[in-house]
Design a protein around this motif. Structure first.
Motif, short mmCIF file in Angstrom:
data_model
loop_
_atom_site.label_atom_id
_atom_site.label_comp_id
_atom_site.label_asym_id
_atom_site.label_seq_id
_atom_site.Cartn_x
_atom_site.Cartn_y
_atom_site.Cartn_z
N SER A 41 57.52 42.50 26.06
CA SER A 41 56.32 42.97 26.73
C SER A 41 55.18 41.96 26.68
CB SER A 41 55.86 44.28 26.09
OG SER A 41 55.56 44.07 24.73
N CYS A 42 55.44 40.77 26.18
CA CYS A 42 54.42 39.73 26.09
C CYS A 42 54.12 39.16 27.49
CB CYS A 42 54.91 38.62 25.17
SG CYS A 42 53.79 37.24 25.03
N THR A 43 52.84 39.10 27.85
CA THR A 43 52.42 38.54 29.13
C THR A 43 52.49 37.02 29.07
OG1 THR A 43 50.92 40.41 29.46
CG2 THR A 43 50.57 38.47 30.84
N ILE A 44 53.00 36.40 30.13
CA ILE A 44 53.11 34.95 30.19
C ILE A 44 51.75 34.38 30.57
CG2 ILE A 44 54.23 33.02 31.36
CD1 ILE A 44 56.66 34.84 31.72
N LEU A 45 51.23 33.50 29.73
CA LEU A 45 49.93 32.87 29.92
C LEU A 45 50.11 31.48 30.52
CD1 LEU A 45 48.32 33.84 26.51
CD2 LEU A 45 48.05 34.97 28.71
N PRO A 46 49.05 30.90 31.10
CA PRO A 46 49.17 29.56 31.69
C PRO A 46 49.55 28.47 30.70
CG PRO A 46 47.20 30.65 32.50
CD PRO A 46 47.77 31.53 31.44
N ASN A 47 49.22 28.64 29.42
CA ASN A 47 49.59 27.59 28.47
C ASN A 47 51.06 27.69 28.03
OD1 ASN A 47 49.13 29.91 27.03
ND2 ASN A 47 48.11 28.90 25.33
N PHE A 48 51.81 28.66 28.55
CA PHE A 48 53.25 28.77 28.28
C PHE A 48 54.08 27.97 29.27
CE2 PHE A 48 53.11 33.31 26.24
CZ PHE A 48 52.38 32.80 25.19
N ILE A 49 53.45 27.38 30.29
CA ILE A 49 54.20 26.68 31.34
C ILE A 49 54.93 25.49 30.73
CG2 ILE A 49 53.99 25.33 33.47
CD1 ILE A 49 51.64 27.11 34.21
N GLY A 50 56.21 25.41 31.04
CA GLY A 50 57.05 24.33 30.53
C GLY A 50 57.78 24.68 29.24
N LEU A 51 57.44 25.81 28.64
CA LEU A 51 58.11 26.22 27.40
C LEU A 51 59.43 26.91 27.70
CD1 LEU A 51 55.22 27.67 25.24
CD2 LEU A 51 56.59 25.68 24.74
N ARG A 52 60.32 26.87 26.72
CA ARG A 52 61.58 27.58 26.82
C ARG A 52 61.57 28.70 25.79
NH1 ARG A 52 66.65 24.39 26.24
NH2 ARG A 52 65.68 23.84 24.28
N PHE A 53 61.91 29.90 26.23
CA PHE A 53 62.00 31.05 25.36
C PHE A 53 63.43 31.55 25.35
CE2 PHE A 53 57.52 31.18 26.45
CZ PHE A 53 56.94 31.51 25.22
N MET A 54 63.85 32.11 24.23
CA MET A 54 65.10 32.83 24.12
C MET A 54 64.70 34.29 23.95
SD MET A 54 67.49 30.55 24.33
CE MET A 54 68.95 31.28 23.66
N VAL A 55 64.77 35.06 25.04
CA VAL A 55 64.30 36.44 25.07
C VAL A 55 65.48 37.37 24.81
CG1 VAL A 55 63.10 38.18 26.42
CG2 VAL A 55 62.53 35.78 26.72
#
Length: 93
Positions: A41-55
């Motif tokens: 439920s975490c909102t994606i913020l502009p400073n997350f651009i380019g990051l990789r997540f394992m959801v």
């Protein structure tokens, strides 16, 4: 659902977007390491651009790479929880 809830996004404006503080965010951005999370439920913020997540999708961790178009959406929208239904071919005897 009322149309005003859809326009406003369903969350009060004074609260701001819901996001989880990831302690290793800077380290992951520098070293291109995926961040493992169950916070769908975490909102994606502009400073997350380019990051990789394992959801986490309930069973496995699905890789999600954040792009510009994903800002404002939730992490869980990109980790599908249901399998696609297919009929299995039966063998005739």
């Amino acid at each position: 659902m009322w149309p005003t809830a859809v326009v406003q996004g369903g969350r009060s404006a004074w609260k701001g977007p819901f996001f989880v503080a990831f302690p290793n965010l800077k380290h992951a951005l520098e070293n291109n390491i995926a961040i493992k999370t169950q916070a769908r439920s975490c909102t994606i913020l502009p400073n997350f651009i380019g990051l990789r997540f394992m959801v986490h999708n309930g069973k496995d961790y699905v890789p999600v790479t954040v792009t510009q178009d994903m800002v404002g959406h939730k992490l869980g929208e990109f980790a599908i929880t249901r399998k696609r239904f297919t009929y299995k071919a039966t063998k005739n005897k």
